[in-house]
Design an enzyme around this catalytic site. Sequence first.
Site, PDB file in Angstrom:
ATOM      1  CB  CYS A  91     -24.160 -13.195 -20.965  1.00 39.54           C
ATOM      2  SG  CYS A  91     -23.701 -12.316 -19.469  1.00 39.54           S
ATOM      3  CB  CYS A 142     -20.949  -8.271 -18.964  1.00 41.56           C
ATOM      4  SG  CYS A 142     -21.960  -9.494 -18.168  1.00 41.56           S
ATOM      5  N   GLY A 192       0.795  -1.226   0.000  1.00 39.81           N
ATOM      6  CA  GLY A 192       0.000   0.000   0.000  1.00 39.81           C
ATOM      7  C   GLY A 192       0.825   1.272   0.000  1.00 39.81           C
ATOM      8  CB  CYS A 202     -25.561  -9.005 -18.739  1.00 41.26           C
ATOM      9  SG  CYS A 202     -24.780  -8.948 -20.370  1.00 41.26           S
ATOM     10  CB  CYS A 255     -20.133 -10.732 -21.541  1.00 37.50           C
ATOM     11  SG  CYS A 255     -21.815 -10.421 -22.077  1.00 37.50           S
TER      12      CYS A 255
END
Lengths: 302, 211
Positions: free
Chosen positions: A266, A288, A54, A263, A294
Amino acid sequence: MTQSAQKNPAQSEAVEHGHADKIGPDPNYNFAYLDEQTKRMIRRAILKAVAIPGYQVPFASREMPMPYGWGTGGVQVTASILGPDDVLKVIDQGADDTTNAVSIRQFFVRTAAVETTEHTEEASIIQTRHRIPEKPLSEDQILVYQVPIPEPLRFLEPRESETRKMHALGEYGLMHVKLYEDIATHGHIATTYAYPVKVNSHYIMDPSPTPKFDNPKMHRMPALQLFGAGREKRIYAIPPHTAVYSLDFEDHPFEIQQWEQSCELCGAENTFLDEVVTDDRGGRMFVCSDSDHCNRKREAAE
Amino acid sequence: MIGTDSQTSGRGAEGIAVTNVGFDNPVLQSQAMYRVLLSAMSRPGHIVPCELLLEVPASLAQTTAAAALTLLDFDTPLWLDPAAAAQQALVDYLRFHCGCPIVEAHGHAAFAIITDPCKMPSLDAFPEGSDEYPDKSATLLIQVERLDDSRGVVLRGPGIENKQTIQGKGLPGGFWQQVQENHARFPKGVDIVLCAEDRIAALPRTTQVEV
């Protein structure tokens, strides 16, 4: 920094060289473009970044044959770790076939003759601009993020000397005030992307402008996550299996985006959706954002 | 390319005799070695094997040499422990192939190579960085006779899913206590790579040790 506004001068030439060019890397460049001293400098920075999760390690970012905002940080990180046996996937907002992803993929095909894929599980290195693939990543993969502004406190405190001190002292009250102001103004935390996270209970980190939908995937991810910011000259990292918490309040816990729609291509109900305008009469559809996920779901359904 | 032909085995730029060659293919071999180092650093205590066929000076392990060739250059002051510094062939090898300055005081080192860990200075004697710049800290390449991760001390921390065990033969008494103290200084501290002949393991400062 919209996709449509971006143009890559090196792209047209690279495309002419062809995708499945198996004759080896372009001999006019060193392997993966960067010179060896630059790679060593970046490699050392990445090792320190992994050792201090980090924390933003300063590095001597080079000019790349593409403009800032095109992922010069991510490209330098990828170029420094990439080998001839790697399989590379590049995504731009989840999609493999958008301009930025295509040109970076071509860049590495040309300079490193590396094999590329669109399938998440086949890739050993995935360079991403602001999404994490829907399919969970494994220990054998490395995810490289392109980062525009690495400093999560930058818009709250413009001075680098001060933000550095704030990180050193763990003085993160200002960030909580910012999230609290969201609640005071909107009734909820209205930050939806670049949502700040705390890594390994120590540093507050900007997960790059990924949607907050992806934040939970960073928590204890088995894959190594590397972040490169070219213009701002910073590299940071999250080692595998590392705790990554999205900041929140007891009475306003962190939540990810949800859609009423699924979606339209899909039918997926648990993925991040893009809203696509289809005509000039208000027509729109939700699809998506992860194009590989997808496509595979649709292929499986057929 | 340094180290591919016999000419470089003659006299180096400073008139020093260099009898051992570096990587055959510096670009790809340093990349491969770097991925070994990166894998080790991201999974503390996990042993990463590396097959190397380097011709190295006596008392320098293959892995130590490869790590040095991969990471060191004119930007990285190197400290050698007295056992290593006493060997001219080893000093010449590193100076010629890495081009790194070799420093007398371990307090000025960005990297350190320790060939005799039993006589090494304590970990807190090396640069630990500052609270603002914890990355300005030393990376120690410590040579060990053997590494075994099926037993030994228990490690926890980032990069480790639950726990990891490790045992290194040739480490001084009190070493693991020092590693735990090194962790307690986080974000300051040093990062360690343990180099056996054909395998390495890393102990970044995030790693906690159950002594």
